[in-house]
Design a protein around this motif. Structure first.
Motif, mmCIF file in Angstrom:
data_model
loop_
_atom_site.group_PDB
_atom_site.id
_atom_site.type_symbol
_atom_site.label_atom_id
_atom_site.label_comp_id
_atom_site.label_asym_id
_atom_site.label_seq_id
_atom_site.Cartn_x
_atom_site.Cartn_y
_atom_site.Cartn_z
ATOM 1 N N PHE A 130 0.811 -1.207 0.000
ATOM 2 C CA PHE A 130 0.000 0.000 0.000
ATOM 3 C C PHE A 130 0.849 1.265 0.000
ATOM 4 C CE2 PHE A 130 -3.362 -2.887 1.170
ATOM 5 C CZ PHE A 130 -4.540 -2.264 0.807
ATOM 6 N N ASP A 132 2.084 2.571 2.668
ATOM 7 C CA ASP A 132 1.880 3.308 3.918
ATOM 8 C C ASP A 132 1.168 2.383 4.904
ATOM 9 O OD1 ASP A 132 -0.079 5.087 5.677
ATOM 10 O OD2 ASP A 132 1.614 6.353 5.097
ATOM 11 N N THR A 134 -0.618 3.136 7.475
ATOM 12 C CA THR A 134 -1.957 3.609 7.823
ATOM 13 C C THR A 134 -2.987 3.129 6.814
ATOM 14 O OG1 THR A 134 -1.026 5.567 8.891
ATOM 15 C CG2 THR A 134 -3.355 5.654 8.295
ATOM 16 N N ARG A 135 -2.630 3.170 5.529
ATOM 17 C CA ARG A 135 -3.572 2.735 4.499
ATOM 18 C C ARG A 135 -3.821 1.233 4.568
ATOM 19 N NH1 ARG A 135 -0.650 6.662 1.337
ATOM 20 N NH2 ARG A 135 0.593 5.073 0.278
ATOM 21 N N ARG A 167 -9.796 7.243 -2.075
ATOM 22 C CA ARG A 167 -8.431 7.709 -2.346
ATOM 23 C C ARG A 167 -7.750 6.737 -3.295
ATOM 24 N NH1 ARG A 167 -7.022 7.435 2.389
ATOM 25 N NH2 ARG A 167 -7.621 9.539 2.990
ATOM 26 N N THR A 169 -3.765 6.012 -4.646
ATOM 27 C CA THR A 169 -2.340 6.330 -4.528
ATOM 28 C C THR A 169 -1.578 5.558 -5.598
ATOM 29 O OG1 THR A 169 -2.591 6.602 -2.129
ATOM 30 C CG2 THR A 169 -0.344 6.407 -2.987
ATOM 31 N N GLU A 199 -8.419 2.840 -2.398
ATOM 32 C CA GLU A 199 -9.087 2.684 -1.101
ATOM 33 C C GLU A 199 -10.549 3.092 -1.237
ATOM 34 O OE1 GLU A 199 -6.508 4.332 2.207
ATOM 35 O OE2 GLU A 199 -5.493 5.103 0.416
ATOM 36 N N ALA A 209 -10.456 -2.565 -0.436
ATOM 37 C CA ALA A 209 -9.404 -1.982 -1.272
ATOM 38 C C ALA A 209 -9.086 -2.901 -2.435
ATOM 39 C CB ALA A 209 -8.144 -1.725 -0.447
ATOM 40 N N ARG A 239 -1.138 11.051 -5.423
ATOM 41 C CA ARG A 239 -2.201 10.739 -4.462
ATOM 42 C C ARG A 239 -3.407 11.601 -4.802
ATOM 43 N NH1 ARG A 239 -2.139 10.487 2.169
ATOM 44 N NH2 ARG A 239 -4.311 11.067 2.469
ATOM 45 N N ASP A 241 -7.467 12.360 -3.736
ATOM 46 C CA ASP A 241 -8.679 12.217 -2.935
ATOM 47 C C ASP A 241 -9.854 12.309 -3.898
ATOM 48 O OD1 ASP A 241 -7.464 11.974 -0.363
ATOM 49 O OD2 ASP A 241 -7.018 14.123 -0.452
#
Length: 301
Positions: A130, A132, A134-135, A167, A169, A199, A209, A239, A241
């Motif tokens: 991913f 990251d 957090t993702r 999102r 990325t 995501e 995802a 990236r 949004d």
């Protein structure tokens, strides 16, 4: 294709060392850029010749396709072909999560200690995939399913459920082949290649995802939500949004040839029990149930 030619092709593709050499030990990014250029050449004659050569190495079948009004004028037209209406009915169950694409089932099962399986004995950290931690966090105790598209398959992909893309990325990388031969030899291959982490959330907020992964000769990804083609040399931004809604089965975009999509599901969403590595599956077939569904099976056979 004659039986003799088919046997010759099968013997060639089953020579693992030769296959790996021809599809990986070459200037991968340069070959991918060349194919991107070549596939866009507007020439019906060249397209017919190229498709004839293509069929020597694959079981390309265009009988289900809805040809463009002017016919196939480039290889890209063939790669990104649409299907005739009704060719991919959706599973009728209201809570079914469906396959986003035609594919061959690869590794699948639970995400364990933040790891997913690439091939038997080879795993990778989903945080790296991913890009990251957090993702990747919503799927640490969830499940994953790897779906491999061959070059001859239908290359468009669709929403596996009613969802909103939150999102996207785009992550730069290499273009290793993603066939089983390469997956057994190249560690963390999915994390090395160009990819996009898409995501999403379901209407009740449940995360889901999709991670399309590029490969040699196929590193471009088109998403309707962005109205943009993401290529290896995309200058940015990387990236986005989004906030774009898709109904289940609605087309989300396409690869410019074929590659891999990894689907990630959160805890509580169970993969169907009868999935098997190497199984062929079509877009619209159930892969999981959102509620009261099927138990998860581990795909490491």
């Amino acid at each position: 294709m004659s039986m003799k030619l088919a046997r010759w092709r099968d013997r060639l593709t089953q020579q693992e060392d030769l296959n790996f050499l021809l599809t990986n030990r070459v200037p991968r990014l340069a070959a991918t850029r060349f194919m991107g250029w070549y596939s866009r050449i507007d020439s019906p004659w060249l397209t017919r010749v190229s498709v004839a050569v293509w069929r020597l190495f694959t079981d390309l079948d265009l009988s289900e396709a809805a040809p463009p009004p002017r016919g196939y004028r480039s290889l890209r037209d063939v790669f990104t072909r649409r299907l005739q209406p009704g060719r991919r009915p959706l599973d009728p169950a209201a809570h079914a999560v469906v396959s986003p694409c035609d594919a061959i089932v690869g590794a699948f099962g639970p995400v364990t200690r933040g790891m997913a399986l690439q091939a038997k004995g080879m795993d990778y950290r989903i945080a790296e995939l991913f890009g990251d931690a957090t993702r990747a966090a919503p799927y640490l105790d969830g499940t994953y399913l790897t779906l491999r598209l061959t070059s001859a398959m239908y290359h468009r992909f669709h929403a596996p459920a009613d969802l909103r893309i939150q999102r996207v990325t785009h992550i730069a990388g290499d273009t290793w082949n993603v066939n089983p031969i390469a997956l057994k030899r190249v560690e963390r291959l999915f994390c090395r290649n160009v990819r996009a982490a898409i995501e999403c959330t379901l209407p009740d907020g449940t995360p889901i995802a999709l991670v399309p992964v590029a490969a040699i000769l196929v590193a471009s990804l088109r998403l309707h939500a962005l109205d943009l083609t993401l290529r290896p040399d995309h200058p940015g931004p990387h990236r986005f949004d989004v906030g774009h809604d898709h109904a289940r089965g609605e087309e989300m975009g396409w690869f410019e040839q074929g590659s891999t999509i990894i689907v990630f599901l959160p805890p509580g969403v169970a993969l169907r029990e009868d999935l098997r590595t190497g199984q062929r599956i079509r877009m619209g077939e159930a892969i999981a149930r959102l509620a009261g569904g099927l138990a998860c099976a581990d795909g490491d056979e």
